[in-house]
Design an enzyme around this catalytic site. Structure first.
Site, mmCIF file in Angstrom:
data_model
loop_
_atom_site.group_PDB
_atom_site.id
_atom_site.type_symbol
_atom_site.label_atom_id
_atom_site.label_comp_id
_atom_site.label_asym_id
_atom_site.label_seq_id
_atom_site.Cartn_x
_atom_site.Cartn_y
_atom_site.Cartn_z
ATOM 1 C CE LYS A 30 -4.470 1.037 2.707
ATOM 2 N NZ LYS A 30 -4.887 1.039 3.705
HETATM 3 O O1 G3P Z 1 -8.799 1.921 4.353
HETATM 4 C C1 G3P Z 1 -8.501 3.252 4.612
HETATM 5 C C2 G3P Z 1 -9.311 3.520 6.147
HETATM 6 O O2 G3P Z 1 -8.608 2.715 7.092
HETATM 7 C C3 G3P Z 1 -9.340 4.956 6.336
HETATM 8 O O3 G3P Z 1 -10.643 4.778 7.306
HETATM 9 O O4 G3P Z 1 -12.066 5.441 9.106
HETATM 10 O O5 G3P Z 1 -9.614 6.047 9.070
HETATM 11 O O6 G3P Z 1 -11.096 7.310 7.389
HETATM 12 P P1 G3P Z 1 -10.997 5.937 8.267
#
Ligand code: G3P
Length: 220
Positions: A84
């Protein structure tokens, strides 16, 4: 649609894995921190539980360092791990090199069609638009999925999957699927909601109580 769990907590991966519908897992430095466990140990355990792709994120910021880190992670971690990489100019250059060497890359932190298009051009296997974080600043996360999906169709892009990320609700998953996202990475608390419906619960209760009645009447 590929269903991916957005978590670095082994117990959560084990739990959803039992459903038989889990394709992969995404992690990032924040999720690794939240897990409280060692990075590589966590990725190895997840890779045993789940077929993959399992996303492991680089933490370098320059292209050369990202390439070196990506190559190193790919060589040491299980085969179902992909790399990633953040959507920056250096990240694009690293994506181009790593994908050219046959290493699948998930480009993360994507917030615009242009970023998605550039990531696909660089050879990304997955591009991860962050829906929830766009919604958080008053923009339209699902609108971005729709636009990227339209561009993918218009341009005939087939080798880069749209991976809806930063999911905050069941609706995010359902609409992303309708709009053509080929994958979604879903946090545990939303994943468990995908299977729930009050009419399923009340319907099952009624079936069970009626079956008890059938048995008590000596008919089963
Ligand atoms: O995969 C990306 C994700 O982990 C981001 O999520 O909830 O931190 O915006 P969030």
């Amino acid at each position: 649609m590929e269903l991916i769990l957005d978590s670095a907590i082994i117990e959560e991966v084990e739990d959803i894995s039992k459903w038989g519908v889990l394709d992969g897992v995404t992690t990032n430095p924040s999720l690794i921190r939240k897990s409280g466990r060692d990075f590589e140990d966590t990725i190895r355990k997840i890779a045993e539980i789940c077929p993959g792709p399992i996303s492991a994120e680089v933490t370098s910021l320059t292209a050369n360092e990202m390439i070196e880190e990506g190559m190193d992670l790919k060589s040491r971690l299980p085969k179902n791990v992909i790399i990633k990489i953040p959507c920056t100019p250096d990240g694009l250059a690293a994506t181009k090199t790593l994908s050219g060497r046959g290493i699948p890359v998930n480009v993360t932190l994507v917030f615009s069609v242009s970023q998605a298009l550039l990531s696909a051009k660089a050879g990304a296997a997955y591009v991860s638009p962050f829906l929830g974080r766009l919604d958080d600043i008053g923009q339209d996360g699902l609108g971005l999925i729709e636009e990227i999906s339209q561009v993918w169709s218009a341009q005939g892009i087939k080798n880069c999957k749209i991976l809806a990320a930063s999911i905050r609700s069941r609706r995010h998953v359902e609409v992303s699927a309708r709009l053509g996202a080929q994958a979604a990475t879903i946090p545990y608390n939303i994943f468990t909601k995908l299977i729930q419906h009050e009419l399923t619960d009340s319907g099952l209760d009624k079936f069970m109580s009626d079956w008890e009645a059938v048995k008590s009447e000596g008919r089963a």
